[in-house]
Design a protein around this motif. Structure first.
Motif, PDB file in Angstrom:
ATOM      1  N   ILE A   1       0.840  -1.185   0.000  1.00  0.00           N
ATOM      2  CA  ILE A   1       0.000   0.000   0.000  1.00  0.00           C
ATOM      3  C   ILE A   1       0.881   1.243   0.000  1.00  0.00           C
ATOM      4  O   ILE A   1       1.787   1.378   0.826  1.00  0.00           O
ATOM      5  N   LEU A   2       0.624   2.136  -0.948  1.00  0.00           N
ATOM      6  CA  LEU A   2       1.311   3.428  -0.974  1.00  0.00           C
ATOM      7  C   LEU A   2       0.347   4.479  -0.433  1.00  0.00           C
ATOM      8  O   LEU A   2      -0.837   4.489  -0.798  1.00  0.00           O
ATOM      9  N   ARG A   3       0.832   5.376   0.420  1.00  0.00           N
ATOM     10  CA  ARG A   3      -0.015   6.420   1.003  1.00  0.00           C
ATOM     11  C   ARG A   3       0.674   7.772   0.906  1.00  0.00           C
ATOM     12  O   ARG A   3       1.846   7.908   1.244  1.00  0.00           O
ATOM     13  N   VAL A   4      -0.068   8.761   0.456  1.00  0.00           N
ATOM     14  CA  VAL A   4       0.361  10.155   0.486  1.00  0.00           C
ATOM     15  C   VAL A   4      -0.852  10.954   0.928  1.00  0.00           C
ATOM     16  O   VAL A   4      -1.882  10.961   0.242  1.00  0.00           O
ATOM     17  N   ALA A   5      -0.747  11.602   2.086  1.00  0.00           N
ATOM     18  CA  ALA A   5      -1.879  12.335   2.662  1.00  0.00           C
ATOM     19  C   ALA A   5      -3.087  11.393   2.759  1.00  0.00           C
ATOM     20  O   ALA A   5      -2.967  10.307   3.327  1.00  0.00           O
ATOM     21  N   ASP A   6      -4.222  11.785   2.163  1.00  0.00           N
ATOM     22  CA  ASP A   6      -5.423  10.940   2.244  1.00  0.00           C
ATOM     23  C   ASP A   6      -5.588  10.057   1.007  1.00  0.00           C
ATOM     24  O   ASP A   6      -6.662   9.510   0.761  1.00  0.00           O
ATOM     25  N   LEU A   7      -4.510   9.909   0.231  1.00  0.00           N
ATOM     26  CA  LEU A   7      -4.523   9.100  -0.991  1.00  0.00           C
ATOM     27  C   LEU A   7      -3.877   7.748  -0.728  1.00  0.00           C
ATOM     28  O   LEU A   7      -2.778   7.670  -0.163  1.00  0.00           O
ATOM     29  N   GLU A   8      -4.540   6.666  -1.126  1.00  0.00           N
ATOM     30  CA  GLU A   8      -4.030   5.308  -0.938  1.00  0.00           C
ATOM     31  C   GLU A   8      -4.058   4.550  -2.255  1.00  0.00           C
ATOM     32  O   GLU A   8      -5.044   4.622  -2.998  1.00  0.00           O
ATOM     33  N   LEU A   9      -2.974   3.847  -2.544  1.00  0.00           N
ATOM     34  CA  LEU A   9      -2.878   3.011  -3.748  1.00  0.00           C
ATOM     35  C   LEU A   9      -2.513   1.598  -3.319  1.00  0.00           C
ATOM     36  O   LEU A   9      -1.507   1.399  -2.636  1.00  0.00           O
ATOM     37  N   TYR A  10      -3.332   0.633  -3.710  1.00  0.00           N
ATOM     38  CA  TYR A  10      -3.136  -0.769  -3.334  1.00  0.00           C
ATOM     39  C   TYR A  10      -2.534  -1.507  -4.529  1.00  0.00           C
ATOM     40  O   TYR A  10      -3.208  -1.730  -5.541  1.00  0.00           O
ATOM     41  N   GLU A  11      -1.250  -1.894  -4.405  1.00  0.00           N
ATOM     42  CA  GLU A  11      -0.518  -2.439  -5.541  1.00  0.00           C
ATOM     43  C   GLU A  11      -1.045  -3.796  -5.987  1.00  0.00           C
ATOM     44  O   GLU A  11      -1.030  -4.115  -7.177  1.00  0.00           O
ATOM     45  N   ASP A  12      -1.475  -4.644  -5.058  1.00  0.00           N
ATOM     46  CA  ASP A  12      -1.913  -5.983  -5.436  1.00  0.00           C
ATOM     47  C   ASP A  12      -3.315  -5.996  -6.033  1.00  0.00           C
ATOM     48  O   ASP A  12      -3.586  -6.685  -7.020  1.00  0.00           O
ATOM     49  N   SER A  13      -4.232  -5.242  -5.440  1.00  0.00           N
ATOM     50  CA  SER A  13      -5.623  -5.241  -5.929  1.00  0.00           C
ATOM     51  C   SER A  13      -5.854  -4.171  -6.992  1.00  0.00           C
ATOM     52  O   SER A  13      -6.919  -4.150  -7.621  1.00  0.00           O
ATOM     53  N   LEU A  14      -4.875  -3.263  -7.179  1.00  0.00           N
ATOM     54  CA  LEU A  14      -4.962  -2.164  -8.156  1.00  0.00           C
ATOM     55  C   LEU A  14      -6.067  -1.170  -7.816  1.00  0.00           C
ATOM     56  O   LEU A  14      -6.576  -0.472  -8.689  1.00  0.00           O
ATOM     57  N   ASP A  15      -6.426  -1.073  -6.531  1.00  0.00           N
ATOM     58  CA  ASP A  15      -7.437  -0.115  -6.090  1.00  0.00           C
ATOM     59  C   ASP A  15      -6.772   1.194  -5.690  1.00  0.00           C
ATOM     60  O   ASP A  15      -5.624   1.225  -5.242  1.00  0.00           O
ATOM     61  N   VAL A  16      -7.526   2.294  -5.839  1.00  0.00           N
ATOM     62  CA  VAL A  16      -7.081   3.614  -5.401  1.00  0.00           C
ATOM     63  C   VAL A  16      -8.220   4.257  -4.627  1.00  0.00           C
ATOM     64  O   VAL A  16      -9.388   4.177  -5.028  1.00  0.00           O
ATOM     65  N   ARG A  17      -7.881   4.901  -3.494  1.00  0.00           N
ATOM     66  CA  ARG A  17      -8.878   5.602  -2.697  1.00  0.00           C
ATOM     67  C   ARG A  17      -8.350   6.977  -2.319  1.00  0.00           C
ATOM     68  O   ARG A  17      -7.186   7.124  -1.988  1.00  0.00           O
ATOM     69  N   ARG A  18      -9.238   7.963  -2.375  1.00  0.00           N
ATOM     70  CA  ARG A  18      -8.903   9.312  -1.921  1.00  0.00           C
ATOM     71  C   ARG A  18      -9.921   9.702  -0.858  1.00  0.00           C
ATOM     72  O   ARG A  18     -11.132   9.680  -1.108  1.00  0.00           O
ATOM     73  N   ALA A  19      -9.460  10.004   0.338  1.00  0.00           N
ATOM     74  CA  ALA A  19     -10.335  10.354   1.463  1.00  0.00           C
ATOM     75  C   ALA A  19     -11.379   9.276   1.699  1.00  0.00           C
ATOM     76  O   ALA A  19     -12.544   9.561   2.010  1.00  0.00           O
ATOM     77  N   GLY A  20     -10.967   8.004   1.520  1.00  0.00           N
ATOM     78  CA  GLY A  20     -11.850   6.877   1.782  1.00  0.00           C
ATOM     79  C   GLY A  20     -12.802   6.531   0.665  1.00  0.00           C
ATOM     80  O   GLY A  20     -13.589   5.579   0.780  1.00  0.00           O
ATOM     81  N   VAL A  21     -12.758   7.267  -0.450  1.00  0.00           N
ATOM     82  CA  VAL A  21     -13.668   7.029  -1.579  1.00  0.00           C
ATOM     83  C   VAL A  21     -12.891   6.393  -2.725  1.00  0.00           C
ATOM     84  O   VAL A  21     -11.793   6.853  -3.073  1.00  0.00           O
TER      85      VAL A  21
END
Length: 237
Positions: free
Chosen positions: A133-153
């Motif tokens: 999982i990569l995180r910058v501020a409220d941004l999350e990128l999940y390398e295995d599932s290829l999901d991205v979330r910003r502020a939980g969305v």
């Protein structure tokens, strides 16, 4: 004191430009790198250096990559094949002789690094869950599932948008030129219009900075005029 390398990688390719490009990019990503230019040299170097993973070109001037892998079977060295062959039979053969994954040329440098990290996570079996999982501020990128979330969305990105965002997040706080982005997100042989970078940055900003309800979030991707782009919390130019 220099940080401990993520792993030792043996890069094997008979084309100097590709070999040097991979070695430089992997060193920048935090790996210790050794290289070989032929199949025979790959076998000797692997036995001598005991790398954690081998990035191995299939088409080599003496021993092909499949033969190298067979000769090193039993050494416990994971293999990521680089191949210009896009036929399913070739890919299956590579996995049958002991390869762990493959990337087809021309490749994205970012994709090679992501595949290497994924293989190491699988083969080591000791990585923490957050390593993917990569995180910058409220941004999350999940390398295995290829999901991205910003502020939980959840944010729906295309494969190229995902690769671009990942490259920006891996280098958060560092200004990246258009040339660097083209090399890592598209491929080392890209000859198209560099304006494609600006277009995809615009796509990312729209998707990351505007919530589904229309509310705008603080911009994360900043433009450094005449230089390139940088991802960090703050106001986009």
């Amino acid at each position: 004191m220099s940080p401990t390398p993520l792993a030792k990688i043996l890069v094997v390719d008979d084309e100097p430009n590709i070999r040097d490009l991979l070695a430089t990019s992997l060193k920048f990503a935090g790996f210790d790198v050794v290289t070989a230019a032929s199949g025979g040299e790959a076998v000797t170097t692997a036995l001598d250096q005991r790398p954690d993973l081998m990035v191995l070109d299939v088409m080599l001037p003496d021993l092909d990559g499949f033969t190298v892998t067979r000769r090193l079977r039993g050494q416990g060295i994971p293999v990521l094949f680089l191949t210009a062959r896009d036929h399913l039979d070739d890919k299956l053969h590579g996995l049958t002789v002991g390869g762990d994954d493959y990337v087809t040329k021309p490749f994205s440098l970012d994709e090679v690094i992501a595949r290497i990290k994924a293989i190491l996570r699988r083969t080591r079996g000791a990585a923490e869950p957050d390593d993917a999982i990569l995180r910058v501020a409220d941004l999350e990128l999940y390398e295995d599932s290829l999901d991205v979330r910003r502020a939980g969305v959840d944010v729906d990105l295309s494969p190229t948008e995902f690769k671009l965002l990942r490259y920006l997040m891996v280098n958060a706080g560092r200004v990246l030129s258009k040339a660097q982005i083209l090399d890592h997100v598209w491929d080392y042989g890209w000859v198209g219009d560099s304006g494609i970078v600006e277009s995809y940055i615009s796509y990312l900003r729209r998707k990351l900075d505007v919530r589904p309800d229309g509310r705008e979030l603080p911009g994360l991707i900043q433009t450094k005029r005449g230089v390139g782009y940088v991802l960090r919390p703050g106001r986009a130019d």
